[in-house]
Structure formats: C-alpha cells, structure tokens
Design a protein around this motif. Sequence first.
Motif, PDB file in Angstrom:
ATOM      1  N   SER A  78       3.321  17.081  15.235  1.00 54.91           N
ATOM      2  CA  SER A  78       4.278  15.982  15.262  1.00 54.91           C
ATOM      3  C   SER A  78       3.900  14.903  14.259  1.00 54.91           C
ATOM      4  CB  SER A  78       4.345  15.389  16.669  1.00 54.91           C
ATOM      5  OG  SER A  78       5.214  14.282  16.717  1.00 54.91           O
ATOM      6  N   MET A  79       2.583  14.618  14.152  1.00 54.39           N
ATOM      7  CA  MET A  79       2.113  13.617  13.195  1.00 54.39           C
ATOM      8  C   MET A  79       2.387  14.061  11.759  1.00 54.39           C
ATOM      9  SD  MET A  79      -1.737  12.032  12.860  1.00 54.39           S
ATOM     10  CE  MET A  79      -1.715  11.685  14.632  1.00 54.39           C
ATOM     11  N   LEU A  80       2.137  15.358  11.473  1.00 59.17           N
ATOM     12  CA  LEU A  80       2.395  15.880  10.126  1.00 59.17           C
ATOM     13  C   LEU A  80       3.881  15.812   9.789  1.00 59.17           C
ATOM     14  CD1 LEU A  80       0.028  18.997  10.112  1.00 59.17           C
ATOM     15  CD2 LEU A  80      -0.308  16.838   8.898  1.00 59.17           C
ATOM     16  N   ASN A  81       4.727  16.106  10.768  1.00 59.46           N
ATOM     17  CA  ASN A  81       6.168  16.032  10.537  1.00 59.46           C
ATOM     18  C   ASN A  81       6.600  14.607  10.225  1.00 59.46           C
ATOM     19  OD1 ASN A  81       6.434  18.761  11.003  1.00 59.46           O
ATOM     20  ND2 ASN A  81       7.021  18.537  13.146  1.00 59.46           N
ATOM     21  N   SER A  82       6.010  13.625  10.936  1.00 53.44           N
ATOM     22  CA  SER A  82       6.339  12.223  10.693  1.00 53.44           C
ATOM     23  C   SER A  82       5.922  11.801   9.290  1.00 53.44           C
ATOM     24  CB  SER A  82       5.662  11.336  11.742  1.00 53.44           C
ATOM     25  OG  SER A  82       6.112  11.654  13.031  1.00 53.44           O
ATOM     26  N   GLN A  83       4.713  12.248   8.863  1.00 49.29           N
ATOM     27  CA  GLN A  83       4.242  11.903   7.530  1.00 49.29           C
ATOM     28  C   GLN A  83       5.119  12.531   6.453  1.00 49.29           C
ATOM     29  OE1 GLN A  83       0.195  13.246   7.604  1.00 49.29           O
ATOM     30  NE2 GLN A  83      -0.567  11.450   8.719  1.00 49.29           N
ATOM     31  N   ALA A  84       5.545  13.781   6.686  1.00 50.82           N
ATOM     32  CA  ALA A  84       6.414  14.455   5.715  1.00 50.82           C
ATOM     33  C   ALA A  84       7.752  13.739   5.609  1.00 50.82           C
ATOM     34  CB  ALA A  84       6.620  15.917   6.128  1.00 50.82           C
ATOM     35  N   LEU A  85       8.294  13.286   6.756  1.00 48.43           N
ATOM     36  CA  LEU A  85       9.569  12.575   6.737  1.00 48.43           C
ATOM     37  C   LEU A  85       9.426  11.243   6.005  1.00 48.43           C
ATOM     38  CD1 LEU A  85      12.489  12.414   7.671  1.00 48.43           C
ATOM     39  CD2 LEU A  85      11.688  11.389   9.805  1.00 48.43           C
ATOM     40  N   PHE A  90      10.424   7.978   1.195  1.00 43.24           N
ATOM     41  CA  PHE A  90       9.858   7.175   0.116  1.00 43.24           C
ATOM     42  C   PHE A  90      10.326   7.674  -1.246  1.00 43.24           C
ATOM     43  CE2 PHE A  90       6.531   6.535  -3.073  1.00 43.24           C
ATOM     44  CZ  PHE A  90       6.417   5.149  -3.044  1.00 43.24           C
ATOM     45  N   GLU A  91      10.280   9.014  -1.450  1.00 44.78           N
ATOM     46  CA  GLU A  91      10.716   9.591  -2.714  1.00 44.78           C
ATOM     47  C   GLU A  91      12.206   9.363  -2.935  1.00 44.78           C
ATOM     48  OE1 GLU A  91       8.915  10.856  -5.046  1.00 44.78           O
ATOM     49  OE2 GLU A  91       7.013  10.727  -3.964  1.00 44.78           O
ATOM     50  N   LYS A  92      12.971   9.446  -1.859  1.00 38.49           N
ATOM     51  CA  LYS A  92      14.414   9.279  -1.969  1.00 38.49           C
ATOM     52  C   LYS A  92      14.780   7.861  -2.382  1.00 38.49           C
ATOM     53  CE  LYS A  92      16.663  11.158   1.332  1.00 38.49           C
ATOM     54  NZ  LYS A  92      17.246  11.375   2.682  1.00 38.49           N
ATOM     55  N   ASN A  93      14.013   6.876  -1.877  1.00 36.75           N
ATOM     56  CA  ASN A  93      14.334   5.477  -2.138  1.00 36.75           C
ATOM     57  C   ASN A  93      13.556   4.895  -3.308  1.00 36.75           C
ATOM     58  OD1 ASN A  93      16.165   5.056   0.077  1.00 36.75           O
ATOM     59  ND2 ASN A  93      14.397   5.198   1.438  1.00 36.75           N
ATOM     60  N   LYS A  94      12.761   5.749  -4.006  1.00 39.96           N
ATOM     61  CA  LYS A  94      11.968   5.255  -5.130  1.00 39.96           C
ATOM     62  C   LYS A  94      12.906   4.733  -6.215  1.00 39.96           C
ATOM     63  CE  LYS A  94       8.425   7.684  -6.317  1.00 39.96           C
ATOM     64  NZ  LYS A  94       7.603   8.769  -6.892  1.00 39.96           N
ATOM     65  N   GLY A  95      12.619   3.556  -6.696  1.00 36.42           N
ATOM     66  CA  GLY A  95      13.437   2.985  -7.752  1.00 36.42           C
ATOM     67  C   GLY A  95      14.593   2.138  -7.247  1.00 36.42           C
ATOM     68  N   LYS A  96      14.782   2.102  -5.910  1.00 33.65           N
ATOM     69  CA  LYS A  96      15.884   1.323  -5.353  1.00 33.65           C
ATOM     70  C   LYS A  96      15.419  -0.042  -4.860  1.00 33.65           C
ATOM     71  CE  LYS A  96      18.497   5.344  -3.832  1.00 33.65           C
ATOM     72  NZ  LYS A  96      19.123   6.025  -2.675  1.00 33.65           N
ATOM     73  N   GLY A  97      14.189  -0.388  -5.129  1.00 34.31           N
ATOM     74  CA  GLY A  97      13.664  -1.657  -4.656  1.00 34.31           C
ATOM     75  C   GLY A  97      12.558  -1.418  -3.651  1.00 34.31           C
ATOM     76  N   PHE A  98      11.916  -2.477  -3.214  1.00 38.37           N
ATOM     77  CA  PHE A  98      10.828  -2.371  -2.256  1.00 38.37           C
ATOM     78  C   PHE A  98      11.357  -1.949  -0.902  1.00 38.37           C
ATOM     79  CE2 PHE A  98       8.881  -5.154  -5.374  1.00 38.37           C
ATOM     80  CZ  PHE A  98       7.600  -4.635  -5.439  1.00 38.37           C
ATOM     81  N   SER A  99      10.627  -1.072  -0.236  1.00 39.78           N
ATOM     82  CA  SER A  99      10.964  -0.674   1.127  1.00 39.78           C
ATOM     83  C   SER A  99      10.225  -1.597   2.076  1.00 39.78           C
ATOM     84  CB  SER A  99      10.535   0.773   1.385  1.00 39.78           C
ATOM     85  OG  SER A  99      10.765   1.118   2.719  1.00 39.78           O
ATOM     86  N   VAL A 100      10.963  -2.336   2.885  1.00 39.62           N
ATOM     87  CA  VAL A 100      10.351  -3.327   3.746  1.00 39.62           C
ATOM     88  C   VAL A 100       9.714  -2.638   4.936  1.00 39.62           C
ATOM     89  CG1 VAL A 100      10.723  -5.394   5.113  1.00 39.62           C
ATOM     90  CG2 VAL A 100      12.046  -5.022   3.041  1.00 39.62           C
ATOM     91  N   VAL A 101       8.417  -2.456   4.867  1.00 33.92           N
ATOM     92  CA  VAL A 101       7.703  -1.841   5.977  1.00 33.92           C
ATOM     93  C   VAL A 101       7.384  -2.903   7.013  1.00 33.92           C
ATOM     94  CG1 VAL A 101       5.634  -0.577   6.625  1.00 33.92           C
ATOM     95  CG2 VAL A 101       6.745  -0.109   4.437  1.00 33.92           C
ATOM     96  N   THR A 102       6.822  -4.010   6.545  1.00 30.08           N
ATOM     97  CA  THR A 102       6.562  -5.136   7.427  1.00 30.08           C
ATOM     98  C   THR A 102       7.093  -6.386   6.744  1.00 30.08           C
ATOM     99  OG1 THR A 102       4.552  -4.052   8.206  1.00 30.08           O
ATOM    100  CG2 THR A 102       4.795  -6.408   8.657  1.00 30.08           C
ATOM    101  N   ASP A 103       7.902  -7.143   7.435  1.00 31.41           N
ATOM    102  CA  ASP A 103       8.577  -8.286   6.828  1.00 31.41           C
ATOM    103  C   ASP A 103       7.647  -9.481   6.788  1.00 31.41           C
ATOM    104  OD1 ASP A 103      10.643  -9.541   5.593  1.00 31.41           O
ATOM    105  OD2 ASP A 103      11.696 -10.109   7.431  1.00 31.41           O
ATOM    106  N   THR A 104       6.540  -9.355   6.029  1.00 34.76           N
ATOM    107  CA  THR A 104       5.582 -10.432   5.898  1.00 34.76           C
ATOM    108  C   THR A 104       5.992 -11.334   4.736  1.00 34.76           C
ATOM    109  OG1 THR A 104       4.212  -9.155   4.368  1.00 34.76           O
ATOM    110  CG2 THR A 104       3.760  -8.913   6.725  1.00 34.76           C
ATOM    111  N   PRO A 105       5.477 -12.585   4.679  1.00 34.23           N
ATOM    112  CA  PRO A 105       5.794 -13.462   3.550  1.00 34.23           C
ATOM    113  C   PRO A 105       5.431 -12.848   2.209  1.00 34.23           C
ATOM    114  CG  PRO A 105       4.787 -14.706   5.334  1.00 34.23           C
ATOM    115  CD  PRO A 105       4.705 -13.264   5.715  1.00 34.23           C
TER     116      PRO A 105
END
Length: 219
Positions: A78-85, A90-105
């Motif tokens: 299950s952990m490996l599947n989550s990492q693969a997803l 990440f690859e799909k959204n590369k180049g579209k801007g930063f992916s907000v993982v944690t909305d820190t300052p």
Amino acid sequence: MNPTCGRCSKAVYPTEKVNCLDKYWHKGCFSCEVCKMALSMNNYKGFDKRPYCSMHYPKTSFTIVTDTPENLRLKQQSMLNSQALYKEEFEKNKGKGFSVVTDTPEMQRLKKTQDQISDIKYHEDFEKSRVRSDAPPPENRQDEPSSQEATHPPAMAPSGEKQDYQALYSYTAAEADEVSLQEGDLIRDVEPIDEGWVFGSNQRTGQRGMLPANYVRPV
C-alpha cells in the motif's frame, strides 16, 4: 408449548411476550442488564444478544490487527502504491507551478516569486516587441542593450549596502510585511533579503517592507 423468558427462564405467555434479540421476554423482564431499567422496542440497545439502555451500553473498541507477515506485506504494498501515485501526479503537474504540499509562508513566498518571474517575463517580452516595432532603421539606432542585458534582472547592491531604486511595474502587496508599488515610485534604502526579494521604503507612501526584486531597478 410456551417459550421461556430470556431473563427469568419462566414460560412466556402470548399476552406478555416480547420477541427480541432472538429470544422471548416477559415485558417486565425486558430491562437493562446493568441498571434494570425497563426497556421497549424503541429505546433498547442490543449487545451479545442482551438488552442495555443507552447509558450502560458496552463501549466497543477497535481490534488491533496483528502485524503478521501477510499484513506487513500488504502494508508495504500500500505504501509503494501511494509513492507511485505521488510520483505520477508530480510528473503530470511538472511545469504547471509549485504543488502546494504544505501551505507554509515559505511555500507561499516561493509560489509568489515564480508568479512574479512569469509576470516580469511577460512585461519584458511585451517591451521587446514594442521596441522592435518602433525601432529606427539600423543606421539611425543608438547603442542598444544586448539581449543578455534585456533578459536579466538588474544587478542588486551587495548585501549590507543600501541603494535607491525605481519601480518598473505596479505591484499590490499580498502580505502585511510587503510594500505596494506604482510604476515610477522611488524606493529608498533598498537592501537585498533573499533570492527574488528586497527590503526598502516607498518614498511616495512612506511604507517600508519587502518587495519583489524584479519589479525595481537601481537609479
């Protein structure tokens, strides 16, 4: 033959019979196992085929699953599947801007810097196209900045040195510690802070704070 009561084990006659929890009860025997409060079909709670009131209904807890080799294998899969997803997204959204993982300052600041760089690039491309369309013939041209100079932001003063700057573009502050700008504003005592940001005072408004480095140039 009449059935026996689930509480007192005596015969239950049809006029006083309660059929519940796979048993028969006298109406008076159908009561909470703990406090003996009389119950009805509308307010009882069954547990292990015994009646309880809401107050004394046994509280169940989750069963802890033993970490057997099979369960550990499933957990790892299950952990490996989550990492693969995650990698796929990440690859799909590369180049579209930063992916907000944690909305820190810090993440907000990085995203804002990228948006500002894109905005500056748009302004630079627009200015280049306008200059090309209005440019005189080659023999009448004055010395022009090289393409390398046009595409790079103005050099900042060394850290610790203060210098006056002028706003190239308008900017609306998005945070309490930032300064709004209008094109042409004079910015006094500018200090470099980090990549993409400086600290200075807007002479027009008197505000002092952070502002994007690509929006100003030395004067």
